[in-house]
Design a protein around this motif. Structure first.
Motif, PDB file in Angstrom:
ATOM      1  N   TYR A   1       0.826  -1.202   0.000  1.00 10.41           N
ATOM      2  CA  TYR A   1       0.000   0.000   0.000  1.00 10.41           C
ATOM      3  C   TYR A   1       0.864   1.257   0.000  1.00 10.41           C
ATOM      4  O   TYR A   1       0.549   2.220  -0.672  1.00 10.41           O
ATOM      5  N   VAL A   2       1.960   1.245   0.739  1.00  8.04           N
ATOM      6  CA  VAL A   2       2.832   2.416   0.832  1.00  8.04           C
ATOM      7  C   VAL A   2       3.337   2.822  -0.535  1.00  8.04           C
ATOM      8  O   VAL A   2       3.258   3.987  -0.926  1.00  8.04           O
ATOM      9  N   LYS A   3       3.829   1.854  -1.312  1.00  5.90           N
ATOM     10  CA  LYS A   3       4.378   2.182  -2.621  1.00  5.90           C
ATOM     11  C   LYS A   3       3.303   2.806  -3.512  1.00  5.90           C
ATOM     12  O   LYS A   3       3.533   3.843  -4.129  1.00  5.90           O
ATOM     13  N   ASN A   4       2.142   2.194  -3.589  1.00  4.82           N
ATOM     14  CA  ASN A   4       1.089   2.718  -4.462  1.00  4.82           C
ATOM     15  C   ASN A   4       0.637   4.100  -4.034  1.00  4.82           C
ATOM     16  O   ASN A   4       0.374   4.966  -4.870  1.00  4.82           O
ATOM     17  N   ALA A   5       0.516   4.341  -2.749  1.00  4.22           N
ATOM     18  CA  ALA A   5       0.102   5.659  -2.272  1.00  4.22           C
ATOM     19  C   ALA A   5       1.128   6.719  -2.668  1.00  4.22           C
ATOM     20  O   ALA A   5       0.772   7.799  -3.146  1.00  4.22           O
ATOM     21  N   LEU A   6       2.403   6.417  -2.507  1.00  6.43           N
ATOM     22  CA  LEU A   6       3.445   7.379  -2.867  1.00  6.43           C
ATOM     23  C   LEU A   6       3.561   7.557  -4.378  1.00  6.43           C
ATOM     24  O   LEU A   6       3.816   8.662  -4.852  1.00  6.43           O
ATOM     25  N   VAL A   7       3.366   6.499  -5.132  1.00  7.02           N
ATOM     26  CA  VAL A   7       3.377   6.621  -6.590  1.00  7.02           C
ATOM     27  C   VAL A   7       2.300   7.606  -7.020  1.00  7.02           C
ATOM     28  O   VAL A   7       2.532   8.490  -7.853  1.00  7.02           O
ATOM     29  N   ASP A   8       1.090   7.474  -6.462  1.00  6.25           N
ATOM     30  CA  ASP A   8       0.006   8.406  -6.783  1.00  6.25           C
ATOM     31  C   ASP A   8       0.393   9.841  -6.440  1.00  6.25           C
ATOM     32  O   ASP A   8       0.155  10.767  -7.219  1.00  6.25           O
ATOM     33  N   LEU A   9       0.992  10.045  -5.280  1.00  4.01           N
ATOM     34  CA  LEU A   9       1.385  11.399  -4.866  1.00  4.01           C
ATOM     35  C   LEU A   9       2.452  11.974  -5.796  1.00  4.01           C
ATOM     36  O   LEU A   9       2.347  13.119  -6.242  1.00  4.01           O
ATOM     37  N   ILE A  10       3.474  11.193  -6.090  1.00  5.28           N
ATOM     38  CA  ILE A  10       4.572  11.677  -6.932  1.00  5.28           C
ATOM     39  C   ILE A  10       4.071  12.002  -8.340  1.00  5.28           C
ATOM     40  O   ILE A  10       4.444  13.016  -8.927  1.00  5.28           O
ATOM     41  N   ARG A  11       3.189  11.159  -8.876  1.00  7.33           N
ATOM     42  CA  ARG A  11       2.655  11.412 -10.218  1.00  7.33           C
ATOM     43  C   ARG A  11       1.785  12.663 -10.272  1.00  7.33           C
ATOM     44  O   ARG A  11       1.607  13.256 -11.324  1.00  7.33           O
ATOM     45  N   ALA A  12       1.222  13.067  -9.143  1.00 10.72           N
ATOM     46  CA  ALA A  12       0.333  14.233  -9.107  1.00 10.72           C
ATOM     47  C   ALA A  12       1.097  15.552  -9.006  1.00 10.72           C
ATOM     48  O   ALA A  12       0.504  16.618  -9.111  1.00 10.72           O
ATOM     49  N   VAL A  13       2.396  15.500  -8.811  1.00 11.11           N
ATOM     50  CA  VAL A  13       3.213  16.703  -8.647  1.00 11.11           C
ATOM     51  C   VAL A  13       4.053  16.919  -9.898  1.00 11.11           C
ATOM     52  O   VAL A  13       4.645  15.979 -10.427  1.00 11.11           O
ATOM     53  N   LYS A  14       4.107  18.177 -10.354  1.00 11.26           N
ATOM     54  CA  LYS A  14       4.919  18.467 -11.533  1.00 11.26           C
ATOM     55  C   LYS A  14       6.401  18.328 -11.187  1.00 11.26           C
ATOM     56  O   LYS A  14       6.799  18.379 -10.014  1.00 11.26           O
ATOM     57  N   LEU A  15       7.219  18.138 -12.233  1.00 14.12           N
ATOM     58  CA  LEU A  15       8.663  18.025 -12.023  1.00 14.12           C
ATOM     59  C   LEU A  15       9.171  19.269 -11.316  1.00 14.12           C
ATOM     60  O   LEU A  15       8.795  20.386 -11.646  1.00 14.12           O
ATOM     61  N   GLY A  16      10.022  19.061 -10.327  1.00 13.37           N
ATOM     62  CA  GLY A  16      10.545  20.159  -9.531  1.00 13.37           C
ATOM     63  C   GLY A  16       9.680  20.484  -8.321  1.00 13.37           C
ATOM     64  O   GLY A  16      10.074  21.254  -7.461  1.00 13.37           O
ATOM     65  N   GLY A  17       8.477  19.870  -8.258  1.00 18.30           N
ATOM     66  CA  GLY A  17       7.585  20.072  -7.117  1.00 18.30           C
ATOM     67  C   GLY A  17       7.988  19.164  -5.963  1.00 18.30           C
ATOM     68  O   GLY A  17       8.934  18.380  -6.045  1.00 18.30           O
ATOM     69  N   PHE A  18       7.262  19.266  -4.864  1.00 21.91           N
ATOM     70  CA  PHE A  18       7.609  18.525  -3.655  1.00 21.91           C
ATOM     71  C   PHE A  18       6.434  17.706  -3.140  1.00 21.91           C
ATOM     72  O   PHE A  18       5.278  18.126  -3.241  1.00 21.91           O
ATOM     73  N   VAL A  19       6.753  16.582  -2.538  1.00 17.86           N
ATOM     74  CA  VAL A  19       5.814  15.787  -1.757  1.00 17.86           C
ATOM     75  C   VAL A  19       6.345  15.802  -0.331  1.00 17.86           C
ATOM     76  O   VAL A  19       7.523  15.531  -0.099  1.00 17.86           O
ATOM     77  N   PHE A  20       5.483  16.157   0.617  1.00 13.53           N
ATOM     78  CA  PHE A  20       5.856  16.190   2.024  1.00 13.53           C
ATOM     79  C   PHE A  20       5.093  15.100   2.758  1.00 13.53           C
ATOM     80  O   PHE A  20       3.877  14.968   2.577  1.00 13.53           O
ATOM     81  N   VAL A  21       5.803  14.312   3.558  1.00 16.18           N
ATOM     82  CA  VAL A  21       5.160  13.268   4.348  1.00 16.18           C
ATOM     83  C   VAL A  21       5.678  13.342   5.774  1.00 16.18           C
ATOM     84  O   VAL A  21       6.831  13.725   6.009  1.00 16.18           O
ATOM     85  N   ALA A  22       4.822  12.973   6.708  1.00 17.88           N
ATOM     86  CA  ALA A  22       5.224  12.952   8.115  1.00 17.88           C
ATOM     87  C   ALA A  22       4.490  11.830   8.821  1.00 17.88           C
ATOM     88  O   ALA A  22       3.409  11.419   8.409  1.00 17.88           O
ATOM     89  N   GLY A  23       5.087  11.337   9.878  1.00 17.93           N
ATOM     90  CA  GLY A  23       4.457  10.282  10.661  1.00 17.93           C
ATOM     91  C   GLY A  23       5.390   9.793  11.743  1.00 17.93           C
ATOM     92  O   GLY A  23       6.546  10.199  11.830  1.00 17.93           O
ATOM     93  N   GLN A  24       4.849   8.909  12.555  1.00 20.22           N
ATOM     94  CA  GLN A  24       5.631   8.344  13.650  1.00 20.22           C
ATOM     95  C   GLN A  24       6.547   7.235  13.151  1.00 20.22           C
ATOM     96  O   GLN A  24       6.174   6.471  12.260  1.00 20.22           O
ATOM     97  N   GLN A  25       7.705   7.142  13.741  1.00 20.53           N
ATOM     98  CA  GLN A  25       8.651   6.088  13.396  1.00 20.53           C
ATOM     99  C   GLN A  25       8.004   4.711  13.587  1.00 20.53           C
ATOM    100  O   GLN A  25       8.166   3.834  12.769  1.00 20.53           O
TER     101      GLN A  25
END
Length: 188
Positions: A1-25
């Motif tokens: 699930y982690v990979k697919n969720a991040l793939v969706d996020l990265i694909r939604a951002v234009k080149l040079g844009g950023f994805v920010f994630v946060a969470g507990q270790q």
């Protein structure tokens, strides 16, 4: 699930844009950090507070990213059906007991209007549309689920309307003759 969720996020951002994630270790942010570090972009920790970490990932390419689909074959009545889903979607590996029971026990007359509410990737709606002469609409509030429901309807050569919405929000009263649902009671 982690990979697919991040793939969706990265694909939604234009080149040079950023994805920010946060969470507990202890709650999985390590998996996000590990996946981002394996990609072509740049991942940097931008903050920490106790056990919580925040990371920034600069998107430098996304054309090589692929989601991991799960393919399931399901025989319903006289039809052999093919479904695709992904990690994170309910019953992604095949039909669950509640769905099977609903499919085995509810009857449909010709021409009835059926809503598969909380459809997920479309197991119930597609199965009904393949077997009965009914009008099927499927809805779910998860756009990933409804995109798979659309793909699965096309894959199994059935015509279903698919709507992304919160349950019955967009439908007129008395729009359906039958509503069938295996709601996500497991989701918390």
């Amino acid at each position: 699930y982690v990979k697919n969720a991040l793939v969706d996020l990265i694909r939604a951002v234009k080149l040079g844009g950023f994805v920010f994630v946060a969470g507990q270790q202890q709650r999985g942010i390590k998996r996000y950090k590990s996946f981002l570090a394996s990609q072509d972009g740049y991942s940097t920790m931008i903050g920490r507070d106790g056990d919580v970490r925040a990371y920034a990932y600069e998107v430098t390419g996304n054309e090589s990213l692929e989601k991991e689909d799960i393919t399931t074959r399901f025989s319903y009545e006289s039809k052999d059906l093919l479904f695709r889903a992904e990690q994170g979607l309910f019953a992604k590996n095949g039909v669950d007991d509640a769905t099977r029971l609903l499919l085995e026990t509810v009857s449909y007359e010709q021409g009835v209007r059926v809503l598969d509410a909380c459809c997920g990737y479309g197991m119930i709606g597609v199965s009904l549309a393949c077997e009965y002469d009914v009008s099927v609409t499927m809805c779910d509030d998860d756009i990933v689920a409804t995109s798979y429901a659309e793909e699965n309807a096309a894959e199994n050569d059935v015509d279903c309307d698919v709507v992304t919405c919160d349950c019955l929000d967009v439908f007129d009263p008395a729009s359906f003759d039958r509503i069938i649902s295996n709601p996500p009671t497991h989701a918390g």
